[in-house]
Design an enzyme around this catalytic site. Structure first.
Site, mmCIF file in Angstrom:
data_model
loop_
_atom_site.group_PDB
_atom_site.id
_atom_site.type_symbol
_atom_site.label_atom_id
_atom_site.label_comp_id
_atom_site.label_asym_id
_atom_site.label_seq_id
_atom_site.Cartn_x
_atom_site.Cartn_y
_atom_site.Cartn_z
ATOM 1 N N ASP A 7 4.741 -54.550 -37.178
ATOM 2 C CA ASP A 7 5.352 -55.440 -36.197
ATOM 3 C C ASP A 7 6.857 -55.186 -36.225
ATOM 4 O OD1 ASP A 7 6.468 -57.494 -34.724
ATOM 5 O OD2 ASP A 7 5.374 -59.098 -35.750
ATOM 6 N N ASN A 34 8.676 -44.820 -30.801
ATOM 7 C CA ASN A 34 8.404 -44.931 -29.382
ATOM 8 C C ASN A 34 8.264 -46.352 -28.869
ATOM 9 O OD1 ASN A 34 7.706 -43.990 -26.778
ATOM 10 N ND2 ASN A 34 5.542 -44.176 -27.263
ATOM 11 N N SER A 87 14.181 -43.094 -25.630
ATOM 12 C CA SER A 87 15.201 -43.955 -25.059
ATOM 13 C C SER A 87 14.860 -44.209 -23.597
ATOM 14 C CB SER A 87 16.587 -43.305 -25.216
ATOM 15 O OG SER A 87 17.588 -44.202 -24.812
ATOM 16 N N TYR A 126 18.842 -54.933 -23.232
ATOM 17 C CA TYR A 126 17.950 -53.760 -23.241
ATOM 18 C C TYR A 126 18.769 -52.465 -23.237
ATOM 19 C CZ TYR A 126 14.501 -50.355 -21.658
ATOM 20 O OH TYR A 126 13.698 -49.239 -21.544
ATOM 21 N N LYS A 130 18.941 -49.159 -25.949
ATOM 22 C CA LYS A 130 18.662 -47.769 -25.589
ATOM 23 C C LYS A 130 19.858 -46.866 -25.850
ATOM 24 C CE LYS A 130 14.577 -48.630 -25.062
ATOM 25 N NZ LYS A 130 13.648 -48.038 -26.026
#
Length: 140
Positions: A7, A34, A87, A126, A130
């Site tokens: 997790d 990933n 990414s 977010y 990335k």
């Protein structure tokens, strides 16, 4: 092929998964980071970090750090050892990493506004994750 639960929103789970991997194999040729989440609400994990930053980046960093010895063992045996970090083009919406996104600030990083596609606080969080993935990959 075997399955190990991990997790990414829980550092203890990541450490446990890494320990299971280390007890199961002596070397590792490829680690592919990933998994991730996108545009989640401004929520803290139980560890206190933003859910997106911990899931998309910090836990990948931790897992990689824990498994580096297995990758190095593969290289020492004359094999390949590599880390693949996935990414997103969303990283290009951020010009620099900002420290506040890496601290225990989950739930206090701009709220839940959506904005338009790739804009608004959910998306900024977010995008920071990335961009962090890309910087981490470059540092490796």
């Amino acid at each position: 092929v075997s399955h190990i639960d991990c997790d990414l929103s829980d550092f203890e789970s990541v450490k446990k998964a890494a320990a299971e991997i280390k007890s199961a194999v002596k070397k590792l040729n490829v680690l592919c980071n990933n998994a991730g989440v996108m545009a989640f609400p401004d929520t803290a994990t139980k560890d206190g970090y933003d859910i997106q930053m911990q899931t998309n980046h910090l836990s990948h960093f931790l897992l990689t750090r824990e498994l580096i010895p297995l990758l190095e063992a593969a290289v020492s045996a004359g094999e390949e050892g590599r880390v693949v970090n996935h990414s997103s083009l969303a990283r290009k919406r951020q010009e620099e990493l900002k420290a506040e996104y890496f601290g225990k600030n989950g739930g206090n990083l701009g709220g839940d506004g959506w904005g338009t596609m790739l804009e608004g606080p959910r998306w900024v969080r977010y995008q920071q994750t990335k961009l962090a993935n890309m910087c981490f990959t470059s540092a490796l």
